[in-house]
Scaffold this motif. Structure first.
Motif, PDB file in Angstrom:
ATOM      1  N   ALA A 145       0.859  -1.193   0.000  1.00 56.30           N
ATOM      2  CA  ALA A 145       0.000   0.000   0.000  1.00 56.30           C
ATOM      3  C   ALA A 145       0.893   1.241   0.000  1.00 56.30           C
ATOM      4  O   ALA A 145       1.828   1.340   0.803  1.00 56.30           O
ATOM      5  N   VAL A 146       0.629   2.118  -0.921  1.00 55.05           N
ATOM      6  CA  VAL A 146       1.325   3.421  -0.969  1.00 55.05           C
ATOM      7  C   VAL A 146       0.273   4.485  -1.314  1.00 55.05           C
ATOM      8  O   VAL A 146      -0.889   4.153  -1.550  1.00 55.05           O
ATOM      9  N   ASP A 147       0.711   5.743  -1.394  1.00 55.51           N
ATOM     10  CA  ASP A 147      -0.267   6.813  -1.641  1.00 55.51           C
ATOM     11  C   ASP A 147      -0.744   6.867  -3.101  1.00 55.51           C
ATOM     12  O   ASP A 147      -1.885   7.225  -3.369  1.00 55.51           O
ATOM     13  N   TYR A 148       0.159   6.575  -4.033  1.00 55.36           N
ATOM     14  CA  TYR A 148      -0.173   6.737  -5.463  1.00 55.36           C
ATOM     15  C   TYR A 148       0.259   5.504  -6.254  1.00 55.36           C
ATOM     16  O   TYR A 148       1.323   4.936  -5.968  1.00 55.36           O
ATOM     17  N   PHE A 149      -0.542   5.164  -7.253  1.00 59.82           N
ATOM     18  CA  PHE A 149      -0.217   4.037  -8.128  1.00 59.82           C
ATOM     19  C   PHE A 149      -0.226   4.510  -9.585  1.00 59.82           C
ATOM     20  O   PHE A 149      -1.157   5.226  -9.995  1.00 59.82           O
ATOM     21  N   ILE A 150       0.795   4.112 -10.320  1.00 64.07           N
ATOM     22  CA  ILE A 150       0.859   4.483 -11.747  1.00 64.07           C
ATOM     23  C   ILE A 150       1.063   3.183 -12.536  1.00 64.07           C
ATOM     24  O   ILE A 150       2.097   2.514 -12.403  1.00 64.07           O
ATOM     25  N   VAL A 151       0.074   2.859 -13.345  1.00 69.76           N
ATOM     26  CA  VAL A 151       0.095   1.595 -14.095  1.00 69.76           C
ATOM     27  C   VAL A 151       0.799   1.824 -15.431  1.00 69.76           C
ATOM     28  O   VAL A 151       0.318   2.595 -16.264  1.00 69.76           O
ATOM     29  N   CYS A 152       1.947   1.171 -15.629  1.00 72.90           N
ATOM     30  CA  CYS A 152       2.739   1.327 -16.873  1.00 72.90           C
ATOM     31  C   CYS A 152       3.151  -0.050 -17.371  1.00 72.90           C
ATOM     32  O   CYS A 152       4.335  -0.306 -17.620  1.00 72.90           O
ATOM     33  N   THR A 153       2.177  -0.938 -17.517  1.00 70.07           N
ATOM     34  CA  THR A 153       2.531  -2.326 -17.835  1.00 70.07           C
ATOM     35  C   THR A 153       2.439  -2.633 -19.337  1.00 70.07           C
ATOM     36  O   THR A 153       2.550  -3.794 -19.730  1.00 70.07           O
ATOM     37  N   GLY A 154       2.264  -1.589 -20.165  1.00 70.23           N
ATOM     38  CA  GLY A 154       2.235  -1.789 -21.610  1.00 70.23           C
ATOM     39  C   GLY A 154       0.819  -1.673 -22.170  1.00 70.23           C
ATOM     40  O   GLY A 154      -0.172  -1.725 -21.432  1.00 70.23           O
ATOM     41  N   GLY A 155       0.741  -1.518 -23.494  1.00 78.15           N
ATOM     42  CA  GLY A 155      -0.515  -1.174 -24.162  1.00 78.15           C
ATOM     43  C   GLY A 155      -1.541  -2.296 -24.245  1.00 78.15           C
ATOM     44  O   GLY A 155      -2.673  -2.061 -24.675  1.00 78.15           O
ATOM     45  N   LEU A 156      -1.178  -3.505 -23.876  1.00 78.18           N
ATOM     46  CA  LEU A 156      -2.168  -4.580 -23.751  1.00 78.18           C
ATOM     47  C   LEU A 156      -2.430  -4.853 -22.272  1.00 78.18           C
ATOM     48  O   LEU A 156      -3.565  -5.016 -21.835  1.00 78.18           O
ATOM     49  N   GLU A 157      -1.328  -4.896 -21.513  1.00 79.13           N
ATOM     50  CA  GLU A 157      -1.400  -5.345 -20.118  1.00 79.13           C
ATOM     51  C   GLU A 157      -2.091  -4.322 -19.214  1.00 79.13           C
ATOM     52  O   GLU A 157      -2.717  -4.706 -18.226  1.00 79.13           O
ATOM     53  N   ASN A 158      -1.993  -3.027 -19.533  1.00 76.65           N
ATOM     54  CA  ASN A 158      -2.685  -2.033 -18.703  1.00 76.65           C
ATOM     55  C   ASN A 158      -4.177  -2.354 -18.629  1.00 76.65           C
ATOM     56  O   ASN A 158      -4.790  -2.317 -17.567  1.00 76.65           O
ATOM     57  N   SER A 159      -4.757  -2.660 -19.781  1.00 80.63           N
ATOM     58  CA  SER A 159      -6.194  -2.985 -19.804  1.00 80.63           C
ATOM     59  C   SER A 159      -6.462  -4.276 -19.054  1.00 80.63           C
ATOM     60  O   SER A 159      -7.432  -4.386 -18.296  1.00 80.63           O
ATOM     61  N   ARG A 160      -5.601  -5.277 -19.283  1.00 78.73           N
ATOM     62  CA  ARG A 160      -5.816  -6.575 -18.626  1.00 78.73           C
ATOM     63  C   ARG A 160      -5.819  -6.418 -17.105  1.00 78.73           C
ATOM     64  O   ARG A 160      -6.738  -6.896 -16.424  1.00 78.73           O
ATOM     65  N   LEU A 161      -4.810  -5.736 -16.594  1.00 75.39           N
ATOM     66  CA  LEU A 161      -4.691  -5.575 -15.136  1.00 75.39           C
ATOM     67  C   LEU A 161      -5.897  -4.820 -14.572  1.00 75.39           C
ATOM     68  O   LEU A 161      -6.460  -5.205 -13.541  1.00 75.39           O
ATOM     69  N   LEU A 162      -6.309  -3.759 -15.256  1.00 74.20           N
ATOM     70  CA  LEU A 162      -7.412  -2.954 -14.728  1.00 74.20           C
ATOM     71  C   LEU A 162      -8.755  -3.683 -14.868  1.00 74.20           C
ATOM     72  O   LEU A 162      -9.611  -3.600 -13.991  1.00 74.20           O
TER      73      LEU A 162
END
Ligand SMILES: Cc1cc2nc3c(=O)[nH]c(=O)nc-3n(C[C@H](O)[C@H](O)[C@H](O)COP(=O)(O)OP(=O)(O)OC[C@H]3O[C@@H](n4cnc5c(N)ncnc54)[C@H](O)[C@@H]3O)c2cc1C
Lengths: 51, 479
Positions: free
Chosen positions: B203-220
């Motif tokens: 757990a941290v204050d901010y999260f920035i998702v940078c897992t790539g143009g396919l994986e960002n959608s998958r993770l979210l």
């Protein structure tokens, strides 16, 4: 026949054969613009290229 | 600092304010910006320092629709991400790419090119690029465009020492974020998988998702499914409007003088339409790449030309003896129409080793694109002919409306959209600052935020957007 083909240039034969379908399309057009763009067999040409 | 696994990181007692997921061009750039602002940040990277088949296997997925590359070969899952095998072709999206276009539904960004221009000097430093040069008009409707073939910076190679020495950045390798937890307002933690097993959560204050143009959608998508919409509360567009740059051979050209255009070290030149041409023809943006044709190919093209325009062919033949470099293949890459139906879904049948559903990519090229290809080539051909710069022949399969060839380049390995930027929550996922709509502490980096794809290779724009997001977050977090 073989001799005839040898004496007539390849270019002339190709021109004679290949221009057949194109010419009737172009003939009879009123004073066409030589810079007009025409599409022939996929080539994008100027009308003057077809001279 | 670079840690080889999550256990080692936990033992180090480092207290980050922000967590970046992924160490590719987007994640690394944002981490460096946050560090420069004095903000401690942890970068969680699913892969290790080197390629491995085991890691790559997490990227497997399927495509439904048009033929596409295997999803595990179209990207790389280790430190530095796909920068480990990108080609390094660089160009920023055009100003016109950001503008809405009446003839292209769902086009237009909430920011303009002017919003990323201040970051271009940084981008040049990061990607080792020479100066960006303005387009050169060929006519009112076509322009020569600069496409820089850069040394293809491998982010892990270039920045590993700096990251390792950094007191503000902790890169944690072999640490896969399997899902984010959230309550519809904030992300509350990231679930981790490290060294082949569950590694608890962070757990941290901010999260920035940078897992790539396919994986960002998958993770979210997966995080949202697990939290009942707690991570992306407005999810209508999540995973949707996915785009590539289809790339095919469009025909040939005979050039009056190859020296008429500036060519690069391998005699290639690039051309795109102007906005007025796109508007007149109601087409998308495209890029035509002139690729020098080997001599036997030149002879075939001239023989073909002789069939329809003998004098032109004779003239070309004579030019040949003076300048052997006078014919070219035309490779065309084009902007895809942003369509909600082109989407990333979660597989209902297949999961990876950590239990996360794999990607099912639904991807089809549209009629508008087919028209862009044909009308674009016609426009280019007419431009060359009018200016007497050369003559173009369009490939038969394009003229006849046949299927796309299956033995050609197909696409660029450019994964765009899925979490697009916008103001309307029904057609976008993040706002103009790359913050997920409705969430206070969740941001997205990478080309998944692209609203439209333009025709330019994406990584230059990804890096510019990452600089912008990094500087923005630096201020947000500092306050
Ligand atoms: C063959 C090829 C050639 C290319 N050529 C060009 C080119 O010439 N020009 C151009 O502009 N672009 C090119 N590209 C595209 C370019 O590589 C990408 O645009 C760029 O790498 C994207 O950067 P990114 O940081 O968004 O994502 P990525 O580079 O994909 O990085 C994402 C990182 O996140 C990690 N990760 C993934 N999931 C998780 C998770 N759940 N938790 C933690 N970490 C995770 C991955 O391991 C990876 O390191 C090419 C791509 C390929 C495949």
């Amino acid at each position: 026949m073989t001799i005839l083909i040898k004496t007539v240039s390849r270019r002339a034969i190709v021109r004679a054969l290949a221009m057949l379908p194109a010419l009737p399309l172009l003939r009879g057009l009123p004073d066409s613009d030589p810079d007009e763009i025409v599409e022939v067999d996929g080539w994008i040409l100027k009308r003057s290229d077809l001279a | 600092m670079i840690f080889d696994g999550y256990e080692a990181f936990r033992a180090a007692d480092f207290a980050p304010k922000a967590c970046i997921l992924g160490s590719g061009p987007a994640g690394t750039t944002i981490a460096r910006k946050l560090s420069a602002a004095g903000i401690p940040v942890v970068v969680l990277e699913a892969g290790s320092r080197e390629f491995s088949n085991d890691s790559q296997d997490f990227y497997r997925g399927i495509t439904v629709g048009d033929p596409y590359f295997g999803l595990d070969v179209a990207r790389l899952r280790f430190m530095g991400g796909s920068s480990n095998h990108w080609a390094g072709w660089c160009r920023v999206l055009d100003g016109l790419d950001f503008a809405p276009k009446a003839w292209v539904p769902d086009s237009g960004w909430p920011i303009g090119r002017a919003d990323i221009e201040p970051f271009l000097p940084d981008v040049r430093d990061i990607l080792d690029l020479p100066a960006f040069r303005p387009d050169v008009p060929v006519s009112d409707e076509m322009r020569w465009v600069q496409l820089i073939k850069s040394p293809a910076v491998r982010f892990a190679d270039k920045f590993a020492d700096e990251l390792d020495r950094s007191r503000n950045i902790a890169v944690v390798l072999d640490t896969y974020v399997t899902e984010l937890a959230g309550d519809g307002k904030r992300v509350t933690g990231a679930r981790l998988w490290s060294n082949g097993r569950d590694a608890g959560s962070l757990a941290v204050d901010y999260f920035i998702v940078c897992t790539g143009g396919l994986e960002n959608s998958r993770l979210l998508l997966w995080s949202n499914e697990r939290t009942n919409g707690g991570v992306v509360p407005n999810a209508a567009a999540l995973g949707r409007y996915w785009m590539e740059h289809p790339t095919f051979e469009g025909g040939n050209a005979i050039l009056a003088d190859y020296g008429a255009f500036e060519v690069d070290a391998v005699n290639e030149a690039f051309f795109s339409p102007t906005l007025s041409a796109m508007e007149r023809l109601r087409i998308l943006n495209f890029g035509i790449r002139l690729v020098e044709t080997p001599y036997p190919g030149v002879k075939r093209i001239i023989a073909d030309l002789a069939c329809v325009a003998p004098d032109m062919a004779e003239w070309t033949s004579s030019q040949l003896s003076q300048n052997l470099r006078c014919a070219a293949q035309l490779h065309v890459a084009w902007e895809q129409a942003p369509l909600a139906s082109n989407r990333i879904e979660l597989s209902r049948t297949d999961v990876d080793h950590a239990g996360v559903p794999r990607i099912e990519l639904h991807w089809r090229k549209s009629e508008l694109e087919r028209r862009t290809l044909l009308e674009g080539l016609r426009l280019f051909g007419a431009t060359l002919a009018r200016k007497n710069l050369g003559r173009v022949r369009i490939a038969d399969w394009i003229l006849s409306g046949a299927d796309y060839p299956t033995n050609q380049e197909t696409a660029g390995n450019h994964h765009m959209g899925g979490t697009r930027m916008g103001t309307d929550v029904t057609t976008s996922v993040v706002d103009a600052d790359c913050k997920v709509h409705g969430m206070d502490n969740l941001y997205v980096g990478g080309s998944s935020v692209f609203c439209t794809s333009g025709q330019a290779n994406p990584t230059t724009t990804i890096t510019a957007l990452a600089c912008r997001l990094g500087e923005h977050l630096g201020k947000v977090i500092a306050n």
